[in-house]
Design an enzyme around this catalytic site. Structure first.
Site, PDB file in Angstrom:
ATOM      1  N   GLU A  51    -147.853  -7.768 -42.739  1.00 50.00           N
ATOM      2  CA  GLU A  51    -147.221  -8.488 -41.639  1.00 50.00           C
ATOM      3  C   GLU A  51    -146.157  -7.684 -40.905  1.00 50.00           C
ATOM      4  O   GLU A  51    -145.794  -8.001 -39.764  1.00 50.00           O
ATOM      5  CB  GLU A  51    -146.601  -9.787 -42.159  1.00 50.00           C
ATOM      6  N   GLN A  52    -145.648  -6.636 -41.520  1.00 52.73           N
ATOM      7  CA  GLN A  52    -144.632  -5.814 -40.855  1.00 52.73           C
ATOM      8  C   GLN A  52    -145.196  -4.980 -39.711  1.00 52.73           C
ATOM      9  O   GLN A  52    -144.453  -4.280 -39.031  1.00 52.73           O
ATOM     10  CB  GLN A  52    -143.944  -4.897 -41.881  1.00 52.73           C
TER      11      GLN A  52
END
Length: 502
Positions: free
Chosen positions: A322-323
Protein backbone atom coordinates in the site's frame (compact mmCIF):
# COMPACT_ATOMS: atom_id res chain seq x y z
CA UNK A 1 14.45 30.00 -1.47
CA UNK A 2 12.79 33.38 -1.11
CA UNK A 3 12.97 33.41 2.68
CA UNK A 4 11.39 29.99 3.12
CA UNK A 5 14.42 28.32 4.71
CA UNK A 6 14.04 28.46 8.49
CA UNK A 7 15.37 26.83 11.61
CA UNK A 8 13.14 24.13 13.02
CA UNK A 9 12.35 26.31 16.04
CA UNK A 10 11.28 29.21 13.81
CA UNK A 11 9.02 26.92 11.78
CA UNK A 12 7.20 25.22 14.65
CA UNK A 13 6.74 28.57 16.44
CA UNK A 14 4.31 29.44 13.64
CA UNK A 15 1.93 26.58 14.54
CA UNK A 16 -1.02 28.11 16.37
CA UNK A 17 -3.07 26.66 19.20
CA UNK A 18 -6.07 24.54 18.14
CA UNK A 19 -4.55 23.80 14.71
CA UNK A 20 -5.20 20.68 12.69
CA UNK A 21 -1.83 19.26 11.70
CA UNK A 22 -1.40 16.53 9.07
CA UNK A 23 1.76 14.42 8.81
CA UNK A 24 3.23 12.18 6.15
CA UNK A 25 5.11 9.05 7.17
CA UNK A 26 5.00 5.30 7.55
CA UNK A 27 6.52 2.66 9.81
CA UNK A 28 10.24 2.02 9.56
CA UNK A 29 11.01 5.73 9.36
CA UNK A 30 9.66 6.18 5.82
CA UNK A 31 9.16 9.92 5.15
CA UNK A 32 9.06 10.56 8.88
CA UNK A 33 9.53 14.20 9.93
CA UNK A 34 10.82 13.27 13.38
CA UNK A 35 13.00 16.40 13.61
CA UNK A 36 9.94 18.65 13.32
CA UNK A 37 7.86 16.49 15.68
CA UNK A 38 10.58 16.63 18.34
CA UNK A 39 10.73 20.42 18.01
CA UNK A 40 6.94 20.74 18.43
CA UNK A 41 7.15 18.69 21.63
CA UNK A 42 10.07 20.73 22.95
CA UNK A 43 8.34 24.03 22.27
CA UNK A 44 5.20 22.86 24.06
CA UNK A 45 7.18 21.79 27.13
CA UNK A 46 8.99 25.14 27.21
CA UNK A 47 6.12 27.51 26.36
CA UNK A 48 2.83 25.63 26.67
CA UNK A 49 2.19 26.16 22.93
CA UNK A 50 0.89 25.01 20.55
CA UNK A 51 -2.03 23.56 22.52
CA UNK A 52 -5.02 21.39 21.68
CA UNK A 53 -3.80 20.16 18.31
CA UNK A 54 -5.72 17.76 16.09
CA UNK A 55 -3.32 15.30 14.47
CA UNK A 56 -4.12 13.46 11.23
CA UNK A 57 -1.99 10.64 9.89
CA UNK A 58 -2.80 7.95 7.37
CA UNK A 59 -0.12 5.40 8.32
CA UNK A 60 1.75 4.59 11.52
CA UNK A 61 4.64 6.97 12.25
CA UNK A 62 7.39 6.08 14.73
CA UNK A 63 9.44 3.20 16.04
CA UNK A 64 7.12 2.20 18.88
CA UNK A 65 9.70 3.52 21.36
CA UNK A 66 8.87 7.21 21.48
CA UNK A 67 9.90 8.59 18.10
CA UNK A 68 7.54 10.08 15.50
CA UNK A 69 4.01 10.66 16.76
CA UNK A 70 5.02 9.26 20.12
CA UNK A 71 6.87 12.52 20.78
CA UNK A 72 3.59 14.42 20.65
CA UNK A 73 1.77 12.28 23.22
CA UNK A 74 1.79 15.03 25.85
CA UNK A 75 -1.35 16.05 27.79
CA UNK A 76 -2.51 19.44 26.60
CA UNK A 77 -0.56 19.37 23.36
CA UNK A 78 -2.98 16.98 21.68
CA UNK A 79 -6.76 17.23 21.70
CA UNK A 80 -7.76 14.81 18.94
CA UNK A 81 -6.14 12.20 16.67
CA UNK A 82 -7.55 10.88 13.41
CA UNK A 83 -5.29 8.00 12.44
CA UNK A 84 -5.13 5.11 10.04
CA UNK A 85 -2.66 3.06 12.05
CA UNK A 86 -1.72 3.58 15.71
CA UNK A 87 0.60 0.73 16.68
CA UNK A 88 3.86 2.65 16.14
CA UNK A 89 2.92 5.01 18.98
CA UNK A 90 2.11 3.17 22.18
CA UNK A 91 1.99 6.53 23.94
CA UNK A 92 -0.91 7.80 21.82
CA UNK A 93 -2.60 4.41 22.13
CA UNK A 94 -2.52 4.77 25.92
CA UNK A 95 -3.89 8.33 25.80
CA UNK A 96 -6.78 7.13 23.64
CA UNK A 97 -7.41 4.11 25.88
CA UNK A 98 -7.46 6.35 28.97
CA UNK A 99 -9.82 8.88 27.33
CA UNK A 100 -7.17 11.62 27.43
CA UNK A 101 -7.69 12.49 23.76
CA UNK A 102 -10.49 12.14 21.23
CA UNK A 103 -9.60 9.19 18.98
CA UNK A 104 -10.78 8.20 15.52
CA UNK A 105 -9.66 5.42 13.19
CA UNK A 106 -10.35 5.65 9.47
CA UNK A 107 -9.09 3.54 6.57
CA UNK A 108 -5.71 4.73 5.35
CA UNK A 109 -6.78 5.07 1.73
CA UNK A 110 -9.81 7.12 2.77
CA UNK A 111 -7.66 9.52 4.83
CA UNK A 112 -5.30 10.04 1.89
CA UNK A 113 -8.20 10.61 -0.49
CA UNK A 114 -9.73 13.06 1.97
CA UNK A 115 -6.53 15.12 1.85
CA UNK A 116 -6.89 15.41 -1.91
CA UNK A 117 -10.62 16.06 -1.90
CA UNK A 118 -10.33 18.61 0.92
CA UNK A 119 -7.55 20.41 -0.92
CA UNK A 120 -9.57 20.39 -4.14
CA UNK A 121 -12.58 21.92 -2.42
CA UNK A 122 -14.81 18.91 -2.91
CA UNK A 123 -17.31 17.68 -0.29
CA UNK A 124 -15.30 14.80 1.15
CA UNK A 125 -15.27 11.19 -0.03
CA UNK A 126 -18.26 9.05 -0.98
CA UNK A 127 -17.29 5.39 -0.98
CA UNK A 128 -18.44 1.87 -0.20
CA UNK A 129 -15.16 1.31 1.65
CA UNK A 130 -15.99 0.67 5.30
CA UNK A 131 -19.63 -0.42 4.99
CA UNK A 132 -20.39 -2.99 7.66
CA UNK A 133 -17.14 -2.27 9.53
CA UNK A 134 -16.45 -0.22 12.65
CA UNK A 135 -16.22 2.97 10.56
CA UNK A 136 -19.86 2.55 9.49
CA UNK A 137 -22.05 4.92 11.55
CA UNK A 138 -24.37 1.99 12.25
CA UNK A 139 -21.53 0.57 14.34
CA UNK A 140 -19.25 3.32 15.69
CA UNK A 141 -18.44 5.70 12.83
CA UNK A 142 -14.71 5.32 13.47
CA UNK A 143 -14.94 6.59 17.06
CA UNK A 144 -12.57 4.71 19.34
CA UNK A 145 -13.25 5.82 22.90
CA UNK A 146 -15.93 7.24 25.19
CA UNK A 147 -15.10 10.95 24.84
CA UNK A 148 -15.15 10.93 21.03
CA UNK A 149 -18.57 12.24 19.99
CA UNK A 150 -18.49 14.24 16.75
CA UNK A 151 -19.76 12.39 13.69
CA UNK A 152 -17.24 12.52 10.84
CA UNK A 153 -18.80 9.71 8.77
CA UNK A 154 -22.43 9.39 7.65
CA UNK A 155 -24.53 7.02 5.56
CA UNK A 156 -26.15 8.35 2.39
CA UNK A 157 -28.28 6.94 -0.40
CA UNK A 158 -27.22 7.67 -3.97
CA UNK A 159 -28.77 6.14 -7.10
CA UNK A 160 -30.44 3.47 -5.01
CA UNK A 161 -27.23 2.37 -3.27
CA UNK A 162 -25.91 2.95 0.24
CA UNK A 163 -22.58 4.73 0.59
CA UNK A 164 -20.46 6.18 3.36
CA UNK A 165 -19.77 9.91 3.25
CA UNK A 166 -16.47 10.87 4.89
CA UNK A 167 -16.45 14.57 5.74
CA UNK A 168 -13.57 16.73 4.44
CA UNK A 169 -10.72 17.97 6.65
CA UNK A 170 -9.69 21.57 7.16
CA UNK A 171 -5.93 21.16 7.52
CA UNK A 172 -4.11 24.16 9.00
CA UNK A 173 -0.58 22.77 8.90
CA UNK A 174 1.00 20.06 6.73
CA UNK A 175 4.31 18.57 7.80
CA UNK A 176 5.93 16.70 4.93
CA UNK A 177 9.30 15.06 4.39
CA UNK A 178 11.56 15.20 1.35
CA UNK A 179 15.07 14.35 0.25
CA UNK A 180 15.98 17.82 -0.98
CA UNK A 181 14.62 21.28 -1.73
CA UNK A 182 15.85 23.24 -4.75
CA UNK A 183 16.40 26.95 -5.34
CA UNK A 184 12.67 27.69 -5.83
CA UNK A 185 11.57 25.47 -2.90
CA UNK A 186 10.49 22.49 -5.01
CA UNK A 187 10.55 19.35 -2.85
CA UNK A 188 11.82 16.01 -4.15
CA UNK A 189 11.32 12.56 -2.64
CA UNK A 190 13.61 10.96 -5.22
CA UNK A 191 15.95 9.51 -2.58
CA UNK A 192 13.15 8.22 -0.35
CA UNK A 193 11.80 4.63 -0.14
CA UNK A 194 8.28 5.82 -1.00
CA UNK A 195 6.26 8.86 -1.98
CA UNK A 196 3.25 8.08 0.22
CA UNK A 197 0.69 10.91 0.41
CA UNK A 198 3.17 13.80 0.32
CA UNK A 199 1.51 15.89 -2.38
CA UNK A 200 -2.02 15.31 -1.06
CA UNK A 201 -1.06 16.33 2.50
CA UNK A 202 0.55 19.53 1.21
CA UNK A 203 -2.47 20.26 -1.00
CA UNK A 204 -4.90 19.89 1.91
CA UNK A 205 -3.12 22.63 3.87
CA UNK A 206 -2.10 24.94 1.02
CA UNK A 207 -5.56 25.22 -0.52
CA UNK A 208 -7.21 25.74 2.86
CA UNK A 209 -5.10 28.84 3.63
CA UNK A 210 -2.86 26.75 5.84
CA UNK A 211 0.91 26.39 5.80
CA UNK A 212 3.21 23.64 4.58
CA UNK A 213 6.42 22.80 6.46
CA UNK A 214 8.86 20.57 4.58
CA UNK A 215 11.64 18.74 6.41
CA UNK A 216 14.50 17.89 4.01
CA UNK A 217 17.98 16.47 4.31
CA UNK A 218 19.59 19.13 2.13
CA UNK A 219 18.96 22.12 -0.10
CA UNK A 220 20.24 22.83 -3.60
CA UNK A 221 21.26 26.15 -5.16
CA UNK A 222 19.96 25.12 -8.58
CA UNK A 223 16.74 23.86 -10.13
CA UNK A 224 16.01 20.13 -10.09
CA UNK A 225 16.91 18.46 -13.35
CA UNK A 226 14.95 16.68 -14.58
CA UNK A 227 11.86 18.58 -13.41
CA UNK A 228 10.13 15.21 -12.89
CA UNK A 229 12.15 14.87 -9.68
CA UNK A 230 9.71 17.33 -8.11
CA UNK A 231 7.07 15.79 -5.82
CA UNK A 232 5.64 19.04 -4.43
CA UNK A 233 6.20 22.30 -6.35
CA UNK A 234 7.62 25.26 -4.47
CA UNK A 235 4.46 27.31 -4.86
CA UNK A 236 2.85 25.04 -2.26
CA UNK A 237 5.72 25.25 0.25
CA UNK A 238 5.80 27.88 2.99
CA UNK A 239 8.71 26.82 5.19
CA UNK A 240 11.70 24.53 4.70
CA UNK A 241 13.57 22.95 7.59
CA UNK A 242 16.94 21.41 6.80
CA UNK A 243 17.95 18.30 8.78
CA UNK A 244 21.39 17.04 7.65
CA UNK A 245 21.15 14.09 10.06
CA UNK A 246 17.94 12.85 8.41
CA UNK A 247 17.92 9.16 7.58
CA UNK A 248 16.18 7.54 4.65
CA UNK A 249 14.71 4.89 6.98
CA UNK A 250 15.52 3.15 10.24
CA UNK A 251 17.52 0.67 8.17
CA UNK A 252 20.06 3.04 6.65
CA UNK A 253 21.02 6.67 6.27
CA UNK A 254 20.86 6.15 2.53
CA UNK A 255 20.56 3.06 0.33
CA UNK A 256 19.93 3.75 -3.37
CA UNK A 257 18.49 0.25 -3.79
CA UNK A 258 15.58 1.15 -1.48
CA UNK A 259 14.79 4.40 -3.28
CA UNK A 260 14.83 2.64 -6.65
CA UNK A 261 17.93 4.44 -7.90
CA UNK A 262 19.76 1.21 -8.71
CA UNK A 263 18.71 -1.08 -11.53
CA UNK A 264 17.26 -4.43 -10.37
CA UNK A 265 19.77 -7.30 -10.48
CA UNK A 266 19.31 -10.17 -12.89
CA UNK A 267 19.09 -12.50 -9.90
CA UNK A 268 17.67 -11.27 -6.61
CA UNK A 269 19.32 -12.33 -3.34
CA UNK A 270 17.42 -15.16 -1.70
CA UNK A 271 14.88 -13.96 0.86
CA UNK A 272 15.13 -15.44 4.33
CA UNK A 273 11.94 -17.45 4.95
CA UNK A 274 9.94 -16.82 8.10
CA UNK A 275 10.48 -19.04 11.11
CA UNK A 276 8.28 -21.03 13.47
CA UNK A 277 4.51 -20.85 13.25
CA UNK A 278 4.71 -17.89 10.89
CA UNK A 279 6.53 -20.09 8.42
CA UNK A 280 3.92 -22.86 8.73
CA UNK A 281 1.02 -20.50 8.02
CA UNK A 282 2.90 -18.80 5.17
CA UNK A 283 3.58 -22.21 3.65
CA UNK A 284 -0.14 -23.01 3.61
CA UNK A 285 -1.14 -19.57 2.33
CA UNK A 286 1.35 -19.46 -0.53
CA UNK A 287 -0.52 -22.33 -2.18
CA UNK A 288 -3.24 -19.81 -3.09
CA UNK A 289 -0.77 -17.90 -5.23
CA UNK A 290 -1.13 -18.59 -8.95
CA UNK A 291 0.98 -17.44 -11.91
CA UNK A 292 0.48 -13.91 -13.24
CA UNK A 293 -1.57 -12.73 -10.28
CA UNK A 294 -1.65 -9.10 -9.15
CA UNK A 295 -0.83 -9.51 -5.46
CA UNK A 296 -0.85 -7.43 -2.30
CA UNK A 297 0.75 -8.41 1.00
CA UNK A 298 -0.16 -7.02 4.40
CA UNK A 299 1.95 -6.56 7.52
CA UNK A 300 2.78 -9.47 9.83
CA UNK A 301 2.49 -13.11 8.75
CA UNK A 302 1.66 -12.19 5.10
CA UNK A 303 4.97 -10.36 4.82
CA UNK A 304 6.77 -13.70 4.75
CA UNK A 305 4.65 -15.40 2.08
CA UNK A 306 6.62 -14.45 -1.04
CA UNK A 307 9.78 -16.01 0.46
CA UNK A 308 7.94 -19.36 0.58
CA UNK A 309 7.07 -19.38 -3.13
CA UNK A 310 9.04 -20.70 -6.07
CA UNK A 311 11.04 -17.89 -7.60
CA UNK A 312 9.51 -18.50 -11.02
CA UNK A 313 6.04 -18.10 -9.51
CA UNK A 314 6.96 -14.89 -7.70
CA UNK A 315 8.58 -13.51 -10.85
CA UNK A 316 5.41 -14.09 -12.86
CA UNK A 317 3.26 -12.17 -10.38
CA UNK A 318 3.04 -8.42 -9.90
CA UNK A 319 3.57 -7.72 -6.20
CA UNK A 320 2.42 -4.54 -4.47
CA UNK A 321 2.12 -2.96 -1.03
CA UNK A 322 0.00 0.00 0.00
CA UNK A 323 2.94 2.38 0.38
CA UNK A 324 3.07 2.57 -3.42
CA UNK A 325 5.76 -0.05 -4.09
CA UNK A 326 5.64 -2.35 -7.11
CA UNK A 327 7.72 -5.53 -7.24
CA UNK A 328 11.32 -5.68 -6.12
CA UNK A 329 12.58 -7.45 -3.03
CA UNK A 330 9.83 -6.55 -0.56
CA UNK A 331 11.15 -5.85 2.93
CA UNK A 332 9.59 -7.37 6.01
CA UNK A 333 9.32 -6.51 9.69
CA UNK A 334 9.92 -2.89 10.75
CA UNK A 335 10.75 -1.91 7.15
CA UNK A 336 7.53 -3.35 5.74
CA UNK A 337 6.29 -0.95 3.09
CA UNK A 338 9.64 -0.55 1.33
CA UNK A 339 11.53 -2.74 -1.11
CA UNK A 340 14.98 -3.12 -2.54
CA UNK A 341 15.15 -2.64 -6.31
CA UNK A 342 11.47 -1.72 -6.77
CA UNK A 343 10.21 -1.68 -10.36
CA UNK A 344 8.00 1.35 -9.66
CA UNK A 345 7.18 3.74 -6.84
CA UNK A 346 3.88 5.62 -7.09
CA UNK A 347 2.00 7.66 -4.51
CA UNK A 348 0.07 5.66 -1.95
CA UNK A 349 -3.02 7.60 -3.01
CA UNK A 350 -2.69 6.29 -6.56
CA UNK A 351 -1.99 2.81 -5.22
CA UNK A 352 -5.22 2.83 -3.21
CA UNK A 353 -7.17 3.94 -6.26
CA UNK A 354 -5.79 0.88 -8.02
CA UNK A 355 -6.64 -1.40 -5.11
CA UNK A 356 -10.13 -0.08 -4.38
CA UNK A 357 -11.14 -0.14 -8.03
CA UNK A 358 -10.52 -3.88 -8.40
CA UNK A 359 -6.87 -3.94 -9.45
CA UNK A 360 -5.91 -6.85 -7.17
CA UNK A 361 -6.44 -10.52 -7.92
CA UNK A 362 -5.49 -11.56 -4.40
CA UNK A 363 -4.45 -10.04 -1.10
CA UNK A 364 -2.87 -11.76 1.89
CA UNK A 365 -3.64 -10.05 5.21
CA UNK A 366 -3.34 -10.70 8.92
CA UNK A 367 -6.11 -11.88 11.24
CA UNK A 368 -6.52 -10.92 14.88
CA UNK A 369 -9.97 -12.44 15.42
CA UNK A 370 -12.52 -14.13 13.16
CA UNK A 371 -16.17 -14.87 13.93
CA UNK A 372 -19.18 -16.89 12.82
CA UNK A 373 -20.18 -14.34 10.15
CA UNK A 374 -16.69 -14.31 8.70
CA UNK A 375 -15.91 -10.90 10.16
CA UNK A 376 -12.27 -10.18 10.98
CA UNK A 377 -10.75 -7.88 13.57
CA UNK A 378 -7.25 -6.45 13.30
CA UNK A 379 -7.98 -2.89 14.40
CA UNK A 380 -8.56 -3.25 18.14
CA UNK A 381 -6.83 -5.85 20.27
CA UNK A 382 -8.13 -5.95 23.81
CA UNK A 383 -8.84 -2.31 24.68
CA UNK A 384 -5.95 -1.00 22.57
CA UNK A 385 -6.48 0.81 19.28
CA UNK A 386 -4.35 -0.60 16.49
CA UNK A 387 -6.16 0.87 13.51
CA UNK A 388 -6.84 -0.73 10.13
CA UNK A 389 -4.13 0.88 8.01
CA UNK A 390 -5.02 0.01 4.44
CA UNK A 391 -6.78 -3.21 5.48
CA UNK A 392 -10.33 -1.98 4.87
CA UNK A 393 -9.57 -0.29 1.55
CA UNK A 394 -7.71 -3.35 0.26
CA UNK A 395 -10.26 -5.95 1.32
CA UNK A 396 -13.08 -3.99 -0.32
CA UNK A 397 -11.46 -4.17 -3.75
CA UNK A 398 -9.54 -7.45 -4.00
CA UNK A 399 -11.12 -10.32 -5.89
CA UNK A 400 -9.76 -12.89 -3.42
CA UNK A 401 -8.91 -12.24 0.23
CA UNK A 402 -6.74 -14.63 2.23
CA UNK A 403 -6.50 -13.99 5.97
CA UNK A 404 -3.53 -15.49 7.79
CA UNK A 405 -3.29 -15.91 11.55
CA UNK A 406 -2.78 -18.31 14.40
CA UNK A 407 -5.76 -20.33 15.64
CA UNK A 408 -5.17 -19.18 19.23
CA UNK A 409 -3.00 -16.71 21.10
CA UNK A 410 -0.87 -16.59 24.26
CA UNK A 411 0.97 -19.82 24.95
CA UNK A 412 0.38 -21.63 21.65
CA UNK A 413 3.33 -23.88 20.82
CA UNK A 414 3.49 -26.06 17.71
CA UNK A 415 6.14 -27.80 15.69
CA UNK A 416 6.39 -29.59 12.38
CA UNK A 417 7.01 -33.31 12.32
CA UNK A 418 7.62 -34.22 8.70
CA UNK A 419 4.44 -33.21 6.88
CA UNK A 420 2.38 -33.24 10.08
CA UNK A 421 1.63 -30.58 12.72
CA UNK A 422 2.21 -31.33 16.37
CA UNK A 423 0.45 -29.07 18.88
CA UNK A 424 2.63 -29.01 21.97
CA UNK A 425 0.46 -26.60 23.95
CA UNK A 426 -2.78 -24.86 23.12
CA UNK A 427 -3.17 -21.10 23.35
CA UNK A 428 -5.03 -19.52 26.24
CA UNK A 429 -6.93 -16.93 24.17
CA UNK A 430 -9.33 -18.06 21.44
CA UNK A 431 -9.22 -16.13 18.17
CA UNK A 432 -12.13 -17.86 16.43
CA UNK A 433 -14.87 -16.22 18.45
CA UNK A 434 -18.63 -15.91 18.34
CA UNK A 435 -18.41 -12.17 17.66
CA UNK A 436 -15.31 -10.08 17.02
CA UNK A 437 -14.96 -7.04 19.24
CA UNK A 438 -14.13 -4.73 16.31
CA UNK A 439 -15.25 -5.36 12.72
CA UNK A 440 -12.38 -4.45 10.39
CA UNK A 441 -13.63 -6.77 7.63
CA UNK A 442 -17.31 -7.51 7.13
CA UNK A 443 -18.14 -11.05 6.02
CA UNK A 444 -21.71 -10.18 4.99
CA UNK A 445 -20.50 -7.27 2.84
CA UNK A 446 -17.91 -9.55 1.20
CA UNK A 447 -20.69 -11.96 0.26
CA UNK A 448 -22.57 -9.08 -1.37
CA UNK A 449 -19.44 -8.16 -3.31
CA UNK A 450 -19.01 -11.75 -4.51
CA UNK A 451 -15.49 -12.11 -3.12
CA UNK A 452 -13.67 -15.35 -2.43
CA UNK A 453 -12.48 -15.33 1.19
CA UNK A 454 -10.23 -17.81 3.00
CA UNK A 455 -9.04 -17.92 6.61
CA UNK A 456 -5.77 -19.85 7.04
CA UNK A 457 -4.40 -20.92 10.41
CA UNK A 458 -1.61 -23.33 11.30
CA UNK A 459 -4.09 -26.19 11.82
CA UNK A 460 -7.18 -25.49 9.68
CA UNK A 461 -8.44 -23.57 6.67
CA UNK A 462 -11.90 -22.02 6.48
CA UNK A 463 -13.90 -20.47 3.64
CA UNK A 464 -16.65 -17.86 3.68
CA UNK A 465 -19.91 -19.02 2.08
CA UNK A 466 -23.41 -17.60 1.85
CA UNK A 467 -24.43 -20.07 4.58
CA UNK A 468 -21.58 -19.01 6.89
CA UNK A 469 -18.01 -20.08 7.61
CA UNK A 470 -17.09 -23.55 6.36
CA UNK A 471 -14.15 -25.69 7.48
CA UNK A 472 -12.60 -26.87 4.22
CA UNK A 473 -9.24 -28.34 5.29
CA UNK A 474 -7.52 -29.82 8.34
CA UNK A 475 -3.76 -30.00 8.61
CA UNK A 476 -2.31 -33.50 8.91
CA UNK A 477 -1.70 -34.48 12.54
CA UNK A 478 -4.52 -32.29 13.91
CA UNK A 479 -7.55 -33.81 15.64
CA UNK A 480 -10.73 -32.32 14.15
CA UNK A 481 -12.79 -32.46 17.35
CA UNK A 482 -10.22 -31.83 20.08
CA UNK A 483 -7.93 -29.35 18.33
CA UNK A 484 -10.43 -27.42 16.20
CA UNK A 485 -14.16 -27.74 16.86
CA UNK A 486 -13.96 -27.88 20.65
CA UNK A 487 -11.63 -24.88 20.71
CA UNK A 488 -13.83 -22.56 18.63
CA UNK A 489 -16.60 -20.35 20.03
CA UNK A 490 -18.87 -21.04 17.05
CA UNK A 491 -19.72 -24.08 14.96
CA UNK A 492 -18.59 -23.87 11.36
CA UNK A 493 -20.10 -25.84 8.52
CA UNK A 494 -18.27 -29.16 8.25
CA UNK A 495 -19.03 -31.19 5.13
CA UNK A 496 -16.00 -33.01 3.75
CA UNK A 497 -12.87 -31.15 4.87
CA UNK A 498 -9.70 -32.17 3.07
CA UNK A 499 -6.53 -33.22 4.85
CA UNK A 500 -3.53 -31.09 3.88
CA UNK A 501 0.12 -31.75 4.60
CA UNK A 502 2.65 -29.18 5.70
Amino acid sequence: MHGKLKSVDQAVALIKDNSTVAFTGSGGGLLESDYVMAAIATRYRETGHPRNLTLIHALGIGNGKGSGLGRLAIPGLIKRVIGGHWSWSSELQKMARDNKIEAYCLPTGIIMTLYRESGAGRPGVISSVGLGTFVDPLISGGKCNDITCEDIVSRIELDGKTWLHYKPFKVDVAVIHGSQADVVANISTSEEPAELDTYAVALAAHNNNGMVIAQVKSTASEHFVPARKVTVPGVMIDHIVECPAQWQSYLAEYDPAISGQVAPPDVYPLEEPAEGIRRLISGLAVRELQPNMRVNYGFGIPGGISAMAEKSLVSSCWQMVEQGIHNGQLLDGALFGAAKYPHAIVSSLDQFDLFCGGGLDITFLGMGEMDAEGNVNVSQLGDTIVGPGGFIDITCGAKKVVFCGTFEAKGLQVCQQGDRLQIESHGQIPKLVQKVRHITFSGPEAIKRGQEVLYITERAIFKLTEEGVELIAVVSGVNLEEDILQRMQFSPKVIHPATVSL
